[in-house]
Motif scaffolding. Structure first.
Motif, PDB file in Angstrom:
ATOM      1  N   PHE A  19       0.839  -1.158   0.799  1.00 19.73           N
ATOM      2  CA  PHE A  19       0.164   0.346   0.324  1.00 19.73           C
ATOM      3  C   PHE A  19       0.845   1.009  -0.076  1.00 19.73           C
ATOM      4  O   PHE A  19       0.083   2.235  -1.118  1.00 19.73           O
ATOM      5  N   ARG A  20       1.542   1.369   0.784  1.00 24.06           N
ATOM      6  CA  ARG A  20       3.033   2.433   0.711  1.00 24.06           C
ATOM      7  C   ARG A  20       3.580   2.649  -0.228  1.00 24.06           C
ATOM      8  O   ARG A  20       3.399   3.760  -1.196  1.00 24.06           O
ATOM      9  N   LEU A  21       3.784   1.352  -1.154  1.00 26.10           N
ATOM     10  CA  LEU A  21       4.716   1.475  -2.707  1.00 26.10           C
ATOM     11  C   LEU A  21       3.515   2.132  -2.857  1.00 26.10           C
ATOM     12  O   LEU A  21       4.101   2.896  -4.294  1.00 26.10           O
ATOM     13  N   PHE A  22       1.879   2.004  -3.518  1.00 27.72           N
ATOM     14  CA  PHE A  22       1.271   2.036  -4.360  1.00 27.72           C
ATOM     15  C   PHE A  22       0.834   3.727  -4.128  1.00 27.72           C
ATOM     16  O   PHE A  22       0.781   4.345  -5.288  1.00 27.72           O
ATOM     17  N   LEU A  23       1.257   4.211  -2.643  1.00 18.69           N
ATOM     18  CA  LEU A  23       1.072   5.328  -2.783  1.00 18.69           C
ATOM     19  C   LEU A  23       1.647   6.416  -3.409  1.00 18.69           C
ATOM     20  O   LEU A  23       1.449   7.723  -4.109  1.00 18.69           O
ATOM     21  N   ARG A  24       3.207   5.961  -3.399  1.00 18.58           N
ATOM     22  CA  ARG A  24       4.505   6.297  -4.035  1.00 18.58           C
ATOM     23  C   ARG A  24       4.351   6.082  -5.204  1.00 18.58           C
ATOM     24  O   ARG A  24       4.991   7.251  -6.396  1.00 18.58           O
ATOM     25  N   GLU A  25       3.922   5.162  -5.571  1.00 17.84           N
ATOM     26  CA  GLU A  25       3.952   4.484  -7.695  1.00 17.84           C
ATOM     27  C   GLU A  25       2.519   5.675  -8.153  1.00 17.84           C
ATOM     28  O   GLU A  25       2.550   6.773  -9.301  1.00 17.84           O
ATOM     29  N   ARG A  26       1.233   6.016  -6.741  1.00 18.69           N
ATOM     30  CA  ARG A  26       0.492   6.991  -7.808  1.00 18.69           C
ATOM     31  C   ARG A  26       0.528   8.413  -8.030  1.00 18.69           C
ATOM     32  O   ARG A  26       1.281   9.229  -9.029  1.00 18.69           O
ATOM     33  N   ARG A  27       1.746   9.013  -7.336  1.00 21.88           N
ATOM     34  CA  ARG A  27       2.224   9.739  -6.959  1.00 21.88           C
ATOM     35  C   ARG A  27       3.410  10.388  -8.158  1.00 21.88           C
ATOM     36  O   ARG A  27       3.358  11.353  -8.950  1.00 21.88           O
ATOM     37  N   ARG A  28       4.360   9.672  -8.293  1.00 22.24           N
ATOM     38  CA  ARG A  28       5.418   9.521  -9.368  1.00 22.24           C
ATOM     39  C   ARG A  28       4.751   8.999 -10.734  1.00 22.24           C
ATOM     40  O   ARG A  28       4.879  10.287 -11.149  1.00 22.24           O
ATOM     41  N   ARG A  29       3.962   8.562 -10.917  1.00 20.68           N
ATOM     42  CA  ARG A  29       3.144   8.161 -12.208  1.00 20.68           C
ATOM     43  C   ARG A  29       2.156   9.366 -12.478  1.00 20.68           C
ATOM     44  O   ARG A  29       2.053   9.821 -14.096  1.00 20.68           O
ATOM     45  N   ALA A  30       1.351   9.882 -12.188  1.00 19.88           N
ATOM     46  CA  ALA A  30       0.398  11.155 -11.884  1.00 19.88           C
ATOM     47  C   ALA A  30      -0.166  10.575 -13.447  1.00 19.88           C
ATOM     48  O   ALA A  30      -0.343  11.317 -13.703  1.00 19.88           O
ATOM     49  N   LEU A  31      -1.121   9.104 -12.894  1.00 28.23           N
ATOM     50  CA  LEU A  31      -1.584   8.940 -14.075  1.00 28.23           C
ATOM     51  C   LEU A  31      -3.174   9.667 -14.075  1.00 28.23           C
ATOM     52  O   LEU A  31      -3.988   9.853 -12.721  1.00 28.23           O
ATOM     53  N   PRO A  32      -3.213   9.797 -14.929  1.00 31.45           N
ATOM     54  CA  PRO A  32      -4.798  11.397 -15.073  1.00 31.45           C
ATOM     55  C   PRO A  32      -5.784  10.322 -14.313  1.00 31.45           C
ATOM     56  O   PRO A  32      -6.909  10.955 -14.188  1.00 31.45           O
ATOM     57  N   ALA A  33      -6.374   8.833 -14.893  1.00 28.15           N
ATOM     58  CA  ALA A  33      -7.379   8.352 -14.318  1.00 28.15           C
ATOM     59  C   ALA A  33      -6.844   7.988 -12.797  1.00 28.15           C
ATOM     60  O   ALA A  33      -7.924   7.978 -11.928  1.00 28.15           O
ATOM     61  N   LEU A  34      -6.018   8.633 -11.635  1.00 28.55           N
ATOM     62  CA  LEU A  34      -5.742   8.877 -10.441  1.00 28.55           C
ATOM     63  C   LEU A  34      -5.378   9.730  -9.744  1.00 28.55           C
ATOM     64  O   LEU A  34      -5.762  10.285  -8.948  1.00 28.55           O
ATOM     65  N   ALA A  35      -6.076  11.194 -10.797  1.00 27.65           N
ATOM     66  CA  ALA A  35      -5.806  11.900 -10.037  1.00 27.65           C
ATOM     67  C   ALA A  35      -6.946  12.328  -9.432  1.00 27.65           C
ATOM     68  O   ALA A  35      -6.899  13.359  -8.901  1.00 27.65           O
ATOM     69  N   ASP A  36      -7.472  12.449 -10.126  1.00 30.25           N
ATOM     70  CA  ASP A  36      -9.038  12.542  -9.297  1.00 30.25           C
ATOM     71  C   ASP A  36      -8.758  12.084  -7.592  1.00 30.25           C
ATOM     72  O   ASP A  36      -8.996  10.064  -7.524  1.00 30.25           O
ATOM     73  N   ARG A  37      -9.505  12.145  -6.721  1.00 31.69           N
ATOM     74  CA  ARG A  37      -9.359  11.561  -4.878  1.00 31.69           C
ATOM     75  C   ARG A  37     -10.691  10.640  -5.142  1.00 31.69           C
ATOM     76  O   ARG A  37     -10.328   9.723  -4.687  1.00 31.69           O
ATOM     77  N   GLU A  38     -12.108  10.945  -5.521  1.00 33.66           N
ATOM     78  CA  GLU A  38     -12.732  10.493  -5.384  1.00 33.66           C
ATOM     79  C   GLU A  38     -13.088   9.459  -6.380  1.00 33.66           C
ATOM     80  O   GLU A  38     -13.794   8.268  -6.100  1.00 33.66           O
ATOM     81  N   SER A  39     -12.880   9.375  -7.357  1.00 36.42           N
ATOM     82  CA  SER A  39     -12.211   8.624  -8.425  1.00 36.42           C
ATOM     83  C   SER A  39     -10.982   7.334  -7.641  1.00 36.42           C
ATOM     84  O   SER A  39     -11.604   6.242  -8.270  1.00 36.42           O
ATOM     85  N   SER A  40     -10.274   8.271  -7.051  1.00 37.18           N
ATOM     86  CA  SER A  40      -9.233   7.137  -7.046  1.00 37.18           C
ATOM     87  C   SER A  40      -9.537   6.244  -5.539  1.00 37.18           C
ATOM     88  O   SER A  40      -9.699   4.672  -5.567  1.00 37.18           O
ATOM     89  N   LEU A  41     -10.802   6.792  -5.053  1.00 30.07           N
ATOM     90  CA  LEU A  41     -11.105   6.145  -3.908  1.00 30.07           C
ATOM     91  C   LEU A  41     -11.916   5.238  -4.082  1.00 30.07           C
ATOM     92  O   LEU A  41     -12.094   4.158  -3.900  1.00 30.07           O
ATOM     93  N   ALA A  42     -12.682   5.614  -5.454  1.00 30.96           N
ATOM     94  CA  ALA A  42     -13.614   4.799  -6.176  1.00 30.96           C
ATOM     95  C   ALA A  42     -12.979   3.427  -7.047  1.00 30.96           C
ATOM     96  O   ALA A  42     -13.642   2.153  -6.803  1.00 30.96           O
ATOM     97  N   ILE A  43     -12.090   3.647  -7.361  1.00 29.38           N
ATOM     98  CA  ILE A  43     -10.892   2.785  -8.468  1.00 29.38           C
ATOM     99  C   ILE A  43     -10.749   1.781  -6.902  1.00 29.38           C
ATOM    100  O   ILE A  43     -10.471   0.573  -7.183  1.00 29.38           O
ATOM    101  N   GLY A  44     -10.194   2.241  -5.842  1.00 25.16           N
ATOM    102  CA  GLY A  44      -9.390   1.297  -4.867  1.00 25.16           C
ATOM    103  C   GLY A  44     -10.914   0.554  -4.310  1.00 25.16           C
ATOM    104  O   GLY A  44     -10.210  -0.558  -3.753  1.00 25.16           O
ATOM    105  N   ILE A  45     -11.647   0.607  -4.060  1.00 28.14           N
ATOM    106  CA  ILE A  45     -13.098   0.368  -2.423  1.00 28.14           C
ATOM    107  C   ILE A  45     -13.307  -0.573  -4.267  1.00 28.14           C
ATOM    108  O   ILE A  45     -14.073  -2.241  -4.109  1.00 28.14           O
TER     109      ILE A  45
END
Length: 244
Positions: A19-45
């Motif tokens: 999980f910690r590595l995922f948070l780092r990868e999400r920040r590092r890669r700055a993928l547009p699909a994960l940029a929105d916090r609510e969308s990112s939460l929905a994808i995680g769920i």
């Protein structure tokens, strides 16, 4: 320390580190699909729910006789899980969540390193847990066979998987920049892992054969590879060899 507690500690470490590595990868890669916090939460769920359900369904397919013994004993039915089912279920959960939330674009590349590292840590826990974990291979006369406590040398398939993950991760790190499309690193990871498990399951106990040939987990591997069949030729061309 009991095998059950040991396995639980390594599993918890796998989740925490992943999980910690995922948070780092999400920040590092700055993928547009994960940029929105609510969308990112929905994808995680979607990923969590899909992985949990897929892991159970895979185990039911793997050993239906044991899983459904005493049905409807729900405590017994909810025992056991499989990483193959978790990966495929998580994939389905993410795609469903993205569709419902109107998210476009690939998110898979952010999951590659967290999954590979988390799976490797978890498999070390499986190895240290011995026979109680039901992940050891069949008996073998090879010199590296491991006695897990019953006096019978067996294939240490848990360590085989750790080695495979390390080698596949090295290949993706070395050649991954040659993959041509967003999400191809994740596709390459899935294709490689499913192909590996399809093969390695032949030296693990198979409690129930389908069509007299394959285990339930092997059938899921085949299904996953069929899902990626259009991507396999492109990734096989790009990944191992330099482009001319």
């Amino acid at each position: 320390m009991s095998p059950t507690l040991l396995h639980a500690l390594f599993e918890a470490a796998a989740y925490a580190v992943g999980f910690r590595l995922f948070l780092r990868e999400r920040r590092r890669r700055a993928l547009p699909a994960l940029a929105d916090r609510e969308s990112s939460l929905a994808i995680g769920i979607g990923a969590i729910l899909g992985a949990a359900l897929g892991a159970k369904i895979a185990y039911w397919l793997y050993d239906p006789v044991y899983a459904f013994a005493g049905f409807p004993d729900w405590v017994h039915l909810l025992q056991g899980k499989s990483i193959i089912g978790a990966l495929l279920g998580g994939l389905a959960g993410v795609e469903i969540a993205k569709k419902l939330d109107g998210v476009r674009g690939s998110t898979g590349d952010a999951f590659v390193w967290p999954l590979m590292l988390g799976m490797a840590i978890g498999r070390i826990g499986c190895f240290l847990s011995g026979l109680d974990d039901h992940t050891a291979g069949n008996p073998t006369s090879l010199p590296w066979g491991v006695d897990f406590g019953d006096g019978v040398p067996r294939h240490p398939t848990q360590l085989y998987e750790v080695l495979f993950l390390a080698l596949w991760a090295a290949l993706l790190a070395w050649r991954g920049d040659r993959l041509s499309r967003p999400g191809d690193r994740f596709r390459a990871f899935m294709i490689g892992y499913l192909a590996y498990r399809l093969c390695i399951e032949s030296i693990r106990p198979i409690p129930f054969h389908y069509f007299g040939l394959l285990s339930g987990l092997q059938l899921l591997c085949v299904a996953g590879l069929l899902y990626y069949h259009r991507d396999i030729p492109r990734i096989a061309k790009d990944l191992p060899w330099p482009r001319k």
